[in-house]
Motif scaffolding. Structure first.
Motif, PDB file in Angstrom:
ATOM      1  N   VAL A 283      13.203   5.954   7.718  1.00 29.03           N
ATOM      2  CA  VAL A 283      13.839   6.804   8.506  1.00 29.03           C
ATOM      3  C   VAL A 283      12.908   8.162   8.587  1.00 29.03           C
ATOM      4  N   GLY A 284      11.834   8.324   7.604  1.00 30.52           N
ATOM      5  CA  GLY A 284      11.032   9.411   7.694  1.00 30.52           C
ATOM      6  C   GLY A 284      11.348  10.706   6.620  1.00 30.52           C
ATOM      7  N   ALA A 285      12.115  10.331   5.632  1.00 31.50           N
ATOM      8  CA  ALA A 285      12.674  11.366   4.816  1.00 31.50           C
ATOM      9  C   ALA A 285      11.352  11.574   3.933  1.00 31.50           C
ATOM     10  N   GLU A 286      11.372  12.936   3.445  1.00 27.53           N
ATOM     11  CA  GLU A 286      10.209  13.368   2.460  1.00 27.53           C
ATOM     12  C   GLU A 286      10.282  12.843   1.320  1.00 27.53           C
ATOM     13  N   ASP A 287      11.654  12.860   0.567  1.00 19.46           N
ATOM     14  CA  ASP A 287      11.796  12.512  -0.952  1.00 19.46           C
ATOM     15  C   ASP A 287      13.265  11.886  -0.878  1.00 19.46           C
ATOM     16  N   PHE A 288      13.119  11.278  -2.000  1.00 23.22           N
ATOM     17  CA  PHE A 288      14.522  10.625  -2.401  1.00 23.22           C
ATOM     18  C   PHE A 288      14.928  10.998  -3.986  1.00 23.22           C
ATOM     19  N   ILE A 289      15.755  11.674  -4.281  1.00 26.72           N
ATOM     20  CA  ILE A 289      16.032  12.135  -5.781  1.00 26.72           C
ATOM     21  C   ILE A 289      17.511  11.639  -6.101  1.00 26.72           C
ATOM     22  N   PRO A 290      17.690  10.402  -7.030  1.00 25.63           N
ATOM     23  CA  PRO A 290      18.859  10.129  -7.356  1.00 25.63           C
ATOM     24  C   PRO A 290      19.567  11.324  -8.099  1.00 25.63           C
ATOM     25  N   LYS A 291      20.795  11.354  -7.951  1.00 23.90           N
ATOM     26  CA  LYS A 291      21.858  12.162  -8.475  1.00 23.90           C
ATOM     27  C   LYS A 291      21.948  11.894  -9.954  1.00 23.90           C
ATOM     28  N   PHE A 292      22.301  13.030 -10.815  1.00 21.13           N
ATOM     29  CA  PHE A 292      22.150  14.416 -10.714  1.00 21.13           C
ATOM     30  C   PHE A 292      21.340  15.021 -11.773  1.00 21.13           C
ATOM     31  N   HIS A 293      20.155  15.259 -11.618  1.00 24.20           N
ATOM     32  CA  HIS A 293      19.190  15.919 -12.651  1.00 24.20           C
ATOM     33  C   HIS A 293      18.804  17.266 -11.932  1.00 24.20           C
ATOM     34  N   PRO A 294      19.278  18.239 -12.383  1.00 25.37           N
ATOM     35  CA  PRO A 294      19.078  19.755 -11.687  1.00 25.37           C
ATOM     36  C   PRO A 294      17.472  19.820 -11.767  1.00 25.37           C
ATOM     37  N   ASP A 295      17.006  19.772 -12.857  1.00 24.17           N
ATOM     38  CA  ASP A 295      15.542  20.090 -13.093  1.00 24.17           C
ATOM     39  C   ASP A 295      14.649  19.238 -12.018  1.00 24.17           C
ATOM     40  N   GLU A 296      15.063  17.731 -11.551  1.00 19.46           N
ATOM     41  CA  GLU A 296      14.383  16.945 -10.905  1.00 19.46           C
ATOM     42  C   GLU A 296      14.577  17.510  -9.337  1.00 19.46           C
ATOM     43  N   LEU A 297      15.673  17.821  -9.154  1.00 21.72           N
ATOM     44  CA  LEU A 297      16.028  18.511  -7.691  1.00 21.72           C
ATOM     45  C   LEU A 297      15.146  19.742  -7.316  1.00 21.72           C
ATOM     46  N   ALA A 298      15.299  20.490  -8.476  1.00 19.49           N
ATOM     47  CA  ALA A 298      14.870  21.759  -8.305  1.00 19.49           C
ATOM     48  C   ALA A 298      13.161  21.694  -8.180  1.00 19.49           C
ATOM     49  N   THR A 299      12.683  20.975  -8.894  1.00 20.09           N
ATOM     50  CA  THR A 299      11.249  20.524  -8.738  1.00 20.09           C
ATOM     51  C   THR A 299      10.801  20.083  -7.723  1.00 20.09           C
ATOM     52  N   ALA A 300      11.658  19.136  -6.884  1.00 20.30           N
ATOM     53  CA  ALA A 300      11.319  18.548  -5.648  1.00 20.30           C
ATOM     54  C   ALA A 300      11.369  19.390  -4.882  1.00 20.30           C
ATOM     55  N   VAL A 301      12.387  20.390  -4.680  1.00 22.03           N
ATOM     56  CA  VAL A 301      12.617  21.523  -3.544  1.00 22.03           C
ATOM     57  C   VAL A 301      11.321  22.453  -3.717  1.00 22.03           C
ATOM     58  N   LYS A 302      11.164  22.856  -4.919  1.00 22.00           N
ATOM     59  CA  LYS A 302       9.698  23.652  -5.006  1.00 22.00           C
ATOM     60  C   LYS A 302       8.558  22.993  -4.348  1.00 22.00           C
ATOM     61  N   LYS A 303       8.506  21.853  -4.633  1.00 21.31           N
ATOM     62  CA  LYS A 303       7.164  20.884  -3.995  1.00 21.31           C
ATOM     63  C   LYS A 303       7.056  21.031  -2.526  1.00 21.31           C
ATOM     64  N   TRP A 304       8.303  20.759  -1.897  1.00 21.30           N
ATOM     65  CA  TRP A 304       8.295  20.456  -0.468  1.00 21.30           C
ATOM     66  C   TRP A 304       8.339  21.709   0.078  1.00 21.30           C
ATOM     67  N   LEU A 305       8.806  22.885  -0.425  1.00 17.99           N
ATOM     68  CA  LEU A 305       8.691  24.207   0.125  1.00 17.99           C
ATOM     69  C   LEU A 305       7.254  24.899   0.027  1.00 17.99           C
ATOM     70  N   LYS A 306       6.605  24.392  -1.022  1.00 19.42           N
ATOM     71  CA  LYS A 306       5.244  24.849  -1.112  1.00 19.42           C
ATOM     72  C   LYS A 306       4.245  24.173  -0.157  1.00 19.42           C
ATOM     73  N   ALA A 307       4.865  22.883   0.007  1.00 19.80           N
ATOM     74  CA  ALA A 307       3.720  21.998   1.054  1.00 19.80           C
ATOM     75  C   ALA A 307       4.088  22.538   2.653  1.00 19.80           C
ATOM     76  N   ASP A 308       5.553  23.191   2.596  1.00 20.64           N
ATOM     77  CA  ASP A 308       5.730  23.602   4.201  1.00 20.64           C
ATOM     78  C   ASP A 308       5.047  24.709   4.220  1.00 20.64           C
ATOM     79  N   GLU A 309       4.977  25.917   3.072  1.00 16.11           N
ATOM     80  CA  GLU A 309       4.302  26.856   3.311  1.00 16.11           C
ATOM     81  C   GLU A 309       2.834  26.599   3.496  1.00 16.11           C
ATOM     82  N   ILE A 310       2.102  25.623   2.961  1.00 21.92           N
ATOM     83  CA  ILE A 310       0.732  25.713   3.174  1.00 21.92           C
ATOM     84  C   ILE A 310       0.546  25.099   4.589  1.00 21.92           C
ATOM     85  N   ALA A 311       1.250  24.255   5.018  1.00 28.01           N
ATOM     86  CA  ALA A 311       1.449  23.504   6.342  1.00 28.01           C
ATOM     87  C   ALA A 311       1.436  24.761   7.469  1.00 28.01           C
ATOM     88  N   ASN A 312       2.224  25.661   7.144  1.00 27.53           N
ATOM     89  CA  ASN A 312       2.211  26.738   8.125  1.00 27.53           C
ATOM     90  C   ASN A 312       1.531  27.927   7.918  1.00 27.53           C
TER      91      ASN A 312
END
Length: 312
Positions: A283-312
């Motif tokens: 389906v083209g999702a960028e990532d898959f994070i099993p529930k629920f580990h807050p550190d893993e989720l936050a780390t993934a969010v930071k990763k993709w926000l940073k990637a988005d910032e670089i792309a733009n």
């Protein structure tokens, strides 16, 4: 009955497009309930249960099943109903949620039915915040209730949403300006867990109660954007199991829309199994994070926000 018990394991390997298979069961009374077969490992007649000192009032006992000690929750009592007392005719549904295995004591199991997520509706508006329903559907001209298992489990054993000191970083929100993060999940408890976990990143969040609601909100916001939704919404975190439209279908809809497709999508779900990786890629999702580990989720969010910032 033997067919149900024998086929559950095989059926958990099935992957549908905006569809699900429900295992129907009863608690105390005539009302029927359903649980997604993808979360079910096994169904068995209630085994011998052992009581533990100071165990939670909703825990019927623990069972030793295939070399593993599993807590068995009286699902009727945990949702405000009467206790299941006749264990000789009761069953235990062994299910995996949020990286742990639990047993749910039910009065009886019926059969497995295949439905489209479009046939699954949010609970009535009047159900209230104290309701244990996450969705409802109609089968054989009778209402079937789908329980908010995450809410039940969180009341018995609350999930921590605290981030580690090295993960929390308020500058993450500053880096994306006025853009927001969308959270789509049919469980009120799950939505709030994600929201609380990401607040230490300084993010502003908008919430959606299911996939269709998320898509409708995104399209509405996009009407105010010049080029793409990324001007207003930086990232989507979506559950997979949701009424009306599941997370896989939501992601596919987003990635097929020229104005929405550049927005990163993180699928965040208590579903487990190797099929997830294939579906996430499909389906083209960028990532898959099993529930629920807050550190893993936050780390993934930071990763993709940073990637988005670089792309733009």
């Amino acid at each position: 009955m033997a067919g149900i018990l024998d086929s559950v394991n095989q059926r958990t390997q099935l992957v549908g497009q905006n569809r699900l298979e429900l295992l129907l069961f009863k608690l105390v009374g005539r009302q029927r309930f359903g649980i997604n077969v993808f979360k079910v490992r096994e169904v068995m007649p209630c085994p011998r249960l052992t009581n533990l000192p100071k165990q939670d009032e909703f825990i019927k006992g623990v069972a030793h099943i295939r070399g593993q000690t599993i807590s068995v929750i009286d699902l009727s009592k945990a949702t405000g109903g009467r206790e299941i007392t006749d264990l000789t005719t009761a069953f235990v549904i062994i299910a995996e949620y949020n990286r742990s295995v639990q047993g749910f004591l039910v009065a009886g199991v019926e059969r497995i039915v295949t439905l489209s997520w479009q046939d699954i509706m949010p609970p009535p508006e009047g159900a209230g915040k104290s309701s244990y329903l996450t969705a409802v559907t109609e089968i054989d001209n009778e209402m079937v209730s789908i329980l908010d298992v995450e809410k039940i489990l969180n009341e018995i054993n609350p999930v921590s949403t605290d981030l580690s000191e090295g993960v929390a970083d308020l500058t993450v929100g500053e880096s994306i300006g006025e853009r927001v993060i969308m959270i789509a999940d049919d469980s009120t408890v799950a939505r709030n867990q994600v929201k609380r976990a990401l607040e230490p990143l300084g993010l502003t969040m908008m919430l959606a109660k299911n996939g269709q609601d998320a898509l409708d909100q995104l399209k509405k916001v996009d009407e105010t954007c010049t080029h793409s939704i990324c001007e207003k919404v930086a990232l989507l975190i979506s559950d997979i199991e949701m009424p009306e439209m599941d997370g896989y279908t939501l992601t596919a809809e987003i990635k097929s829309n020229e104005r929405l497709r550049k927005m990163p999508v993180i699928l965040h779900t208590s579903l487990s199994g190797v099929f997830n990786n294939a579906m996430v890629e499909k389906v083209g999702a960028e990532d898959f994070i099993p529930k629920f580990h807050p550190d893993e989720l936050a780390t993934a969010v930071k990763k993709w926000l940073k990637a988005d910032e670089i792309a733009n």
